[in-house]
Enzyme design. Structure first.
Site, mmCIF file in Angstrom:
data_model
loop_
_atom_site.group_PDB
_atom_site.id
_atom_site.type_symbol
_atom_site.label_atom_id
_atom_site.label_comp_id
_atom_site.label_asym_id
_atom_site.label_seq_id
_atom_site.Cartn_x
_atom_site.Cartn_y
_atom_site.Cartn_z
ATOM 1 N N SER A 1 0.651 -1.203 -0.148
ATOM 2 C CA SER A 1 0.093 0.016 0.022
ATOM 3 C C SER A 1 0.944 1.113 -0.026
ATOM 4 O O SER A 1 1.772 1.330 1.007
ATOM 5 C CB SER A 1 -1.039 -0.104 1.134
ATOM 6 N N ASP B 1 -5.929 -1.243 5.954
ATOM 7 C CA ASP B 1 -6.585 -2.324 6.532
ATOM 8 C C ASP B 1 -7.740 -2.673 5.532
ATOM 9 O O ASP B 1 -8.001 -3.984 5.234
ATOM 10 C CB ASP B 1 -6.874 -2.264 7.943
#
Length: 316
Positions: free
Chosen positions: A220, A252
């Site tokens: 990410s 997440d």
């Protein structure tokens, strides 16, 4: 089914102020409380999108009881493992320009019996699970190889295992060769021991990890999207949003969307696009709220099978 283990969950309190000034008295314009911790967030996001997830977590003290109440209210199936200590409470201070300041407590100390109970409950809950996911920091007292132990147990249970952590526990888990890892940019740089200023550098580091036995590396990259690398392909996806509200839990949610796609046997490209859309939607929401299906509308995702190697990261 996606089963998540969060060894150090939290009650997340998000406080919105006009501007954060050190040493001053602030009056909040908004307050939000959610069940938190990386694995808990993954389970919440999957559940909010209509998927199937179970959150395994240690629970103790009044904060632990509040955690259970928050998960029950959100409709998230859980397996609570009783512990002697009290769960932690984390505070995020949000400013109108999207700046997020986090104050994270260390969490309760776990003894060997409590750690074993957590691992045993996770594998017991993983019957017919597509993925077991170990996420987040470890609380005091937990062994550094907790996630490496989880990898071995997940394999024995016949489930694929994904790990999202940092530091020494993450390095130990990577050495055990989980099926998927999801570091962010900084965590990947820490893992490989050098800076990664461009997307090409991130791809090279991820490719090295794949060559070492990790089937899928998903990184990410905040506003620069996410990169997914396997032995067969490298994919880059980026979403466009108009205004950031809170970055808490966005990574997440990205992992949740990715695993949700992979668990339904979607191609890696579609799964990555789904993950990036979920993560981007989370940034537009207050506190650590996870996106619903409605929140995904109007978030375009650009997917590239030829990631731009020269893209300088973190320049926004």
């Amino acid at each position: 089914m996606i089963v998540t283990l969060t060894p150090n969950p939290s009650v997340d309190r998000a406080i919105t102020v006009d501007a954060l000034l050190r040493g001053e008295v602030h009056r909040a314009s908004d307050v939000r409380v959610d069940a938190g911790g990386k694995g808990v967030n993954v389970a919440r996001a999957v559940t909010a999108q209509g998927g199937s997830a179970i959150a395994v977590l240690p629970v103790g003290g009044p904060e632990g009881r509040l955690l259970e109440e928050l998960l029950d209210a959100a409709g998230v199936p859980r397996r609570s493992v009783p512990i002697a200590g009290a769960a932690r409470m984390n505070i995020s201070v949000l400013e109108p320009d999207g700046t997020t300041t986090k104050l994270n407590e260390p969490g309760p100390t776990l003894d060997a019996e409590e750690v074993e109970a957590l691992l045993a409950e996770t594998t017991a809950s993983a019957t017919d699970a597509a993925w077991i996911v170990g996420c987040g920091s470890l609380p005091p007292g937990a062994p550094e190889d907790l996630y490496a132990q989880l990898v071995a147990r997940a394999r024995a249970a016949g489930a694929r295992v994904a790990i999202d952590s940092s530091g020494a526990p993450f390095a130990a888990a990577v050495a055990a060769s989980p099926d998927l890892i999801k570091p962010n940019h900084e965590e990947l740089a820490e893992l490989v021991g050098h800076d990664l200023p461009t997307l090409g550098d991130v791809r090279a580091a991820a490719t090295e990890l794949v060559s070492g036995g990790i089937a899928t590396v998903a990184v990410s990259l905040g506003g620069d999207g996410a990169l997914l690398v396997t032995a067969d392909e490298a994919l880059h996806a980026r979403a466009t949003i108009t205004a950031a509200v809170s970055t808490v839990g966005a990574g997440d949610c990205m992992l949740a969307g990715l695993l949700h796609g992979l668990s339904r046997s979607l191609p890696a490209s579609d799964s990555l696009a789904e993950g990036v859309a979920w993560g981007a939607a989370a940034v537009t929401l207050p506190g650590s709220r996870v996106p619903s299906r409605a929140d995904l509308h109007g978030i375009p995702v650009d997917l590239s099978h030829t990631p731009p190697a020269a893209l300088a990261l973190g320049q926004r």
